[in-house]
Design an enzyme around this catalytic site. Structure first.
Site, mmCIF file in Angstrom:
data_model
loop_
_atom_site.group_PDB
_atom_site.id
_atom_site.type_symbol
_atom_site.label_atom_id
_atom_site.label_comp_id
_atom_site.label_asym_id
_atom_site.label_seq_id
_atom_site.Cartn_x
_atom_site.Cartn_y
_atom_site.Cartn_z
ATOM 1 N N ASN A 154 3.675 2.078 4.230
ATOM 2 C CA ASN A 154 3.956 3.185 3.327
ATOM 3 C C ASN A 154 2.914 3.175 2.212
ATOM 4 O OD1 ASN A 154 4.792 1.290 1.322
ATOM 5 N ND2 ASN A 154 6.894 1.327 2.116
ATOM 6 N N SER B 217 3.061 2.485 -1.014
ATOM 7 C CA SER B 217 3.077 1.293 -1.872
ATOM 8 C C SER B 217 2.433 0.112 -1.168
ATOM 9 C CB SER B 217 4.515 0.947 -2.259
ATOM 10 O OG SER B 217 5.074 1.972 -3.054
ATOM 11 N N ASP C 199 12.134 1.904 10.001
ATOM 12 C CA ASP C 199 12.492 1.377 11.326
ATOM 13 C C ASP C 199 12.539 2.494 12.353
ATOM 14 O OD1 ASP C 199 12.773 -1.087 10.105
ATOM 15 O OD2 ASP C 199 14.952 -0.969 9.961
#
Length: 476
Positions: free
Chosen positions: A193, A195, A262
């Site tokens: 992601n 971050s 997930d």
């Protein structure tokens, strides 16, 4: 797009096993001991989490799953195995007596998470030789490998797994963790992601530098692809030999992002194992994520839900609301495929039949239609106090849902001249009785070899007229 038959896909998953436990109940008072709500627990639920949730996601899509991981020799390990067996998942758990099975307890009330308690100790220093042996044996009967890394120690040496898989010609998808991505080198695809990406390459100030950093990281790690998940900004695929491929977020309502990553990696693996190209696999993963964030807690997506999502978005799977920078990238890719791009603009405050027929006519002029939308400030400047009735996010969401519209982008200025001059569509369209020379951005489009066209609006239908009729009816 038609969903392939996922039942033939075989997926091997290695990663950090967890049990997600939910305690739920009502809250009606504040504790006299501390300024916190008192939850009267009336329900408890256990769900597979971490790599176990990835396995459930894969199994729910219909693929065959083998799951490898480390756990304690305890009651929570037994519960986790029992839950997974109901999905026909082949579990190969390596029990470590001196460790507890990693468990995350969430306290819920009124569909809101109030508190999370983690029970965990890293498996990083535990011998992994038995796991590696089982992994090597399992590779012969699978199509693809997922490494689900939650930094709990099971994947302390991912390189040994990646090398073994690649030697047998298996694709490897990694859901990464931490600031050291060198350990994932030579995988097929990683799915950080924003971050997680920034933890490796540093924060980026704009879209161009983000794209350059992601491309550079992908090349340095010798990956086939890097899929950057960007929350409400969708996701972007960086694939070797291809232009950046951006997919706007498709979620209509977001209740809980728990486990969304997930779902993305699971859908990617099943799609790639079913021989779909990487871009098509990412389209499905994006749609699957849009479904799962509309559910509460760690959840999965069924084949039926995914098929319905595909059906709803079948006209422009890579379309939607974009930033100016994202749109510029999408346009470059579109033009490289020889597609003709049409652009128009407006306030579109209360969408009506005149708007719809106008946009449908505009879309027929080319292959892609961009609608640039005035922000709230610029609508107020143009239309006066009390306008817009709908804020810019609502207006753009409605436009993005129209089959005629591919991309929607906001602009802050009173006119879209600067935006049009930057994007330079093949055809610029405006509705009404405009003269071509008076249309904002028209000069730049024509100088670039494009066309400017004026289309007619449906008579007797306007947002202003609708508002006036509503006001008159209320007064009478």
């Amino acid at each position: 797009m038609i969903l392939p038959d996922f039942s033939q896909a075989k997926v091997l998953i290695v990663g950090d096993l967890m049990l997600d436990r939910y305690w739920s109940g009502g809250t009606g008072r504040i504790s006299p001991e501390a300024p916190v709500p008192v939850v009267n627990v009336s329900g408890s639920e256990d769900r597979p989490g971490g790599a176990a949730n990835v396995a459930v996601n894969v199994a729910t899509l219909g693929a065959k799953v083998t799951l490898l991981g480390m756990c304690g020799h305890d009651e929570n390990a037994r519960i986790l195995k029992e839950k997974l067996s109901s999905f026909d998942i082949n579990c190969e758990f390596f029990e470590v007596p001196e460790r507890d099975t990693i468990t995350k307890l969430r306290v819920m009330s009124r569909n809101q998470q109030l508190l999370r308690l983690d029970f965990e100790k890293s498996f990083a220093d535990v011998d992994k030789s038995a796991l590696l042996t089982t992994f090597n044996q399992a590779l012969d009967d699978v199509d693809i490998v997922i490494l689900s890394d939650y930094a709990k120690g099971c994947l302390s040496d991912p390189q040994s797994l990646i090398r073994a898989a690649k030697q047998k010609g298996k694709k490897v998808i990694v859901d990464p963790k931490g600031s050291d991505f060198e350990k994932y080198a030579n995988a097929t695809l990683i799915t950080p992601n924003v971050s997680e990406l920034y933890a490796v390459v540093g924060e980026q100030d704009n879209e161009q530098s983000l794209v350059a950093s992601a491309q550079s990281l992908k090349a340095s790690l010798s990956l086939d692809g890097l899929l950057l998940t960007r929350s409400e900004d969708g996701m972007t695929l960086f694939e070797t030999g291809e232009d950046e491929f951006h997919l706007p977020a498709k979620a209509k309502e977001v209740y809980d992002v728990t486990g969304a990553g997930d779902t993305v990696v699971s859908t990617l693996a099943v799609a790639l194992a079913s021989r779909l190209p990487m871009q098509a696999a990412c389209v499905l993963a994006n749609l699957a994520a849009s479904v799962v964030v509309g559910k509460l807690g760690t959840s999965t997506v069924t084949n039926t839900e995914l098929a319905l999502a595909v059906g709803e978005q079948s006209v422009h799977l890579d379309g939607g609301v974009m930033s100016e920078e994202q749109l510029a990238i999408a346009m470059r890719a579109s033009k490289s495929r020889g597609e003709r791009i049409v652009m128009t603009n407006g306030c579109f405050d209360i969408l009506h039949s005149g708007h719809v027929s106008y946009l449908e006519e505009a879309a027929q002029l080319g292959d892609r239609l961009i609608v640039a939308v005035n922000t709230d400030r610029s609508v107020t400047e143009l239309k006066g106090p009390g306008r817009p009735v709908n804020n810019v996010n609502r207006r753009m969401a409605v436009l993005a849902g129209l089959s005629a519209v591919d991309w929607v982008v906001p602009f802050e200025e009173d006119t879209p001249q600067r935006l049009i001059a930057r994007l330079l569509p093949d055809i610029l369209v405006k509705g009404g009785d405009y003269k071509i020379e008076d249309i904002a951005g028209g000069k730049e489009v024509i100088e670039n070899g494009g066309e400017v066209k004026v289309l007619t609006f449906e008579d007797g239908v306007s947002t202003t007229g609708i508002i006036e009729r509503i006001t008159k009816n209320k007064l009478s």
